[in-house]
Enzyme design. Structure first.
Site, PDB file in Angstrom:
ATOM      1  N   HIS A  76      -0.051  -5.454   6.323  1.00 33.49           N
ATOM      2  CA  HIS A  76       0.829  -4.808   7.298  1.00 33.49           C
ATOM      3  C   HIS A  76       2.176  -5.499   7.198  1.00 33.49           C
ATOM      4  O   HIS A  76       2.450  -6.247   6.302  1.00 33.49           O
ATOM      5  CB  HIS A  76       0.322  -5.030   8.720  1.00 33.49           C
ATOM      6  CG  HIS A  76      -0.970  -4.402   9.033  1.00 33.49           C
ATOM      7  ND1 HIS A  76      -1.091  -3.097   9.383  1.00 33.49           N
ATOM      8  CD2 HIS A  76      -2.210  -4.920   9.078  1.00 33.49           C
ATOM      9  CE1 HIS A  76      -2.353  -2.834   9.644  1.00 33.49           C
ATOM     10  NE2 HIS A  76      -3.060  -3.916   9.470  1.00 33.49           N
ATOM     11  N   CYS A 126      -4.728  -0.970   5.585  1.00 34.19           N
ATOM     12  CA  CYS A 126      -5.782  -1.496   6.456  1.00 34.19           C
ATOM     13  C   CYS A 126      -6.823  -0.456   6.892  1.00 34.19           C
ATOM     14  O   CYS A 126      -7.652  -0.074   6.090  1.00 34.19           O
ATOM     15  CB  CYS A 126      -5.155  -2.207   7.653  1.00 34.19           C
ATOM     16  SG  CYS A 126      -6.296  -3.384   8.399  1.00 34.19           S
TER      17      CYS A 126
HETATM   18  N1  GLN Z   1     -10.852  -1.884  12.125  1.00 39.68           N
HETATM   19  C1  GLN Z   1     -10.460  -2.523  10.956  1.00 39.68           C
HETATM   20  C2  GLN Z   1     -10.813  -3.992  10.888  1.00 39.68           C
HETATM   21  O1  GLN Z   1     -10.622  -4.740  11.847  1.00 39.68           O
HETATM   22  C3  GLN Z   1      -8.993  -2.231  10.652  1.00 39.68           C
HETATM   23  C4  GLN Z   1      -8.010  -3.031  11.414  1.00 39.68           C
HETATM   24  C5  GLN Z   1      -6.577  -2.731  11.099  1.00 39.68           C
HETATM   25  O2  GLN Z   1      -6.181  -1.633  10.648  1.00 39.68           O
HETATM   26  N2  GLN Z   1      -5.731  -3.708  11.371  1.00 39.68           N
HETATM   27  O3  GLN Z   1     -11.309  -4.400   9.872  1.00 39.68           O
END
Ligand code: GLN
Length: 250
Positions: free
Chosen positions: A194, A93
């Site tokens: 995740h 992510c």
């Molecule tokens: N800031 C990023 C997004 O919302 C990553 C979010 C995350 O790692 N869950 O796209």
């Protein structure tokens, strides 16, 4: 053997307990008689290409990403060299986004990326949240499904010809449109999944371990002894069913 792992920014990038992925790698390595030696790499900690067999970067929100982005971008050459030298890498992510060319947030600010993956990310209005199911073929002829959970505002566009991690069977994936999820460059994998990712996808944990062992030994990826994965298989089944219930591509 000893598998040397560089864990980048564990104090900043650990959303959804992404460090659980490291626990899975350590346990599955130990059950085969290998030891995982994990080094935390923070802002300013030196990272020499070739010194680690596997690099891990977790996810984080925009705020945490902004804190580490300049340091990560400055590691562009070291990371590219490490992967070109056969090291394995897994990025999730927020870490996945910043290993591309950059991430433009909702406020218009641009975070520079390390440019390891051929992609760019721009945050959209609607967050893409829910269970995801992918189909992957990381080893030719071996098709596998990967189950996880996504929650991101960023839309990641792969460059033409870039290799995705997998095809979306259910969920949004990189951008909610292309039907592609994640990115692959050699033994480097980036994904929005995740969960953490590896507890319910043991085949991917073993592939990363085999790649890391190949880097450590200078030889081919070994065949790892099978483990009793009944719990992991059940967890994968539950997550996959949830993703399928969510419906096809969104
Ligand atoms: N800031 C990023 C997004 O919302 C990553 C979010 C995350 O790692 N869950 O796209």
């Amino acid at each position: 053997m000893r598998i040397r792992v560089a864990h980048l920014y564990p104090e900043y990038l650990n959303i959804y307990a992404d460090r659980g992925n490291i626990a899975v790698l350590a346990r599955r390595a130990a059950l085969r008689g290998h030891e995982l030696e994990v080094e935390a790499i923070g802002v300013g900690t030196p990272l020499e290409p070739g010194e680690h067999d596997l690099v891990y970067v977790g996810g984080g929100q925009d705020r945490e990403q902004a804190l580490i982005a300049p340091d990560l971008a400055a590691r562009a050459d070291a990371l590219t060299e490490a992967v070109a030298g056969g090291a394995a890498l897994l990025a999730v992510c927020g870490g996945y986004q910043l290993l591309g060319r950059g991430y433009r947030g909702r406020d218009g600010s641009l975070l520079p990326g390390a440019g390891l993956f051929p992609h760019e990310t721009v945050a959209g209005e609607r967050r893409m949240i829910g269970d995801v199911l992918l189909e992957c073929e990381l080893v030719p002829g071996e098709r596998r499904t990967l189950a996880g959970f996504e929650n991101h505002a960023g839309r990641t566009r792969l460059d033409p010809g870039a290799e995705p991690l997998g095809r979306v069977l259910a969920g949004f994936g990189n951008d909610g449109e292309s039907g592609l999820e994640g990115c692959r460059v050699g033994r480097a994998l980036g994904t929005y999944l995740h969960g953490p990712l590896l507890p319910r996808n043991p085949w991917l944990a073993d592939l990363l371990l085999a790649w890391a062992l190949a880097h450590a030994s200078g030889g081919d990826p070994p065949d790892l002894d099978p483990l009793d994965d009944s719990l992991e298989t059940a967890a994968h089944g539950v997550a996959a069913a949830r993703a399928r219930a969510r419906g096809g591509r969104r």
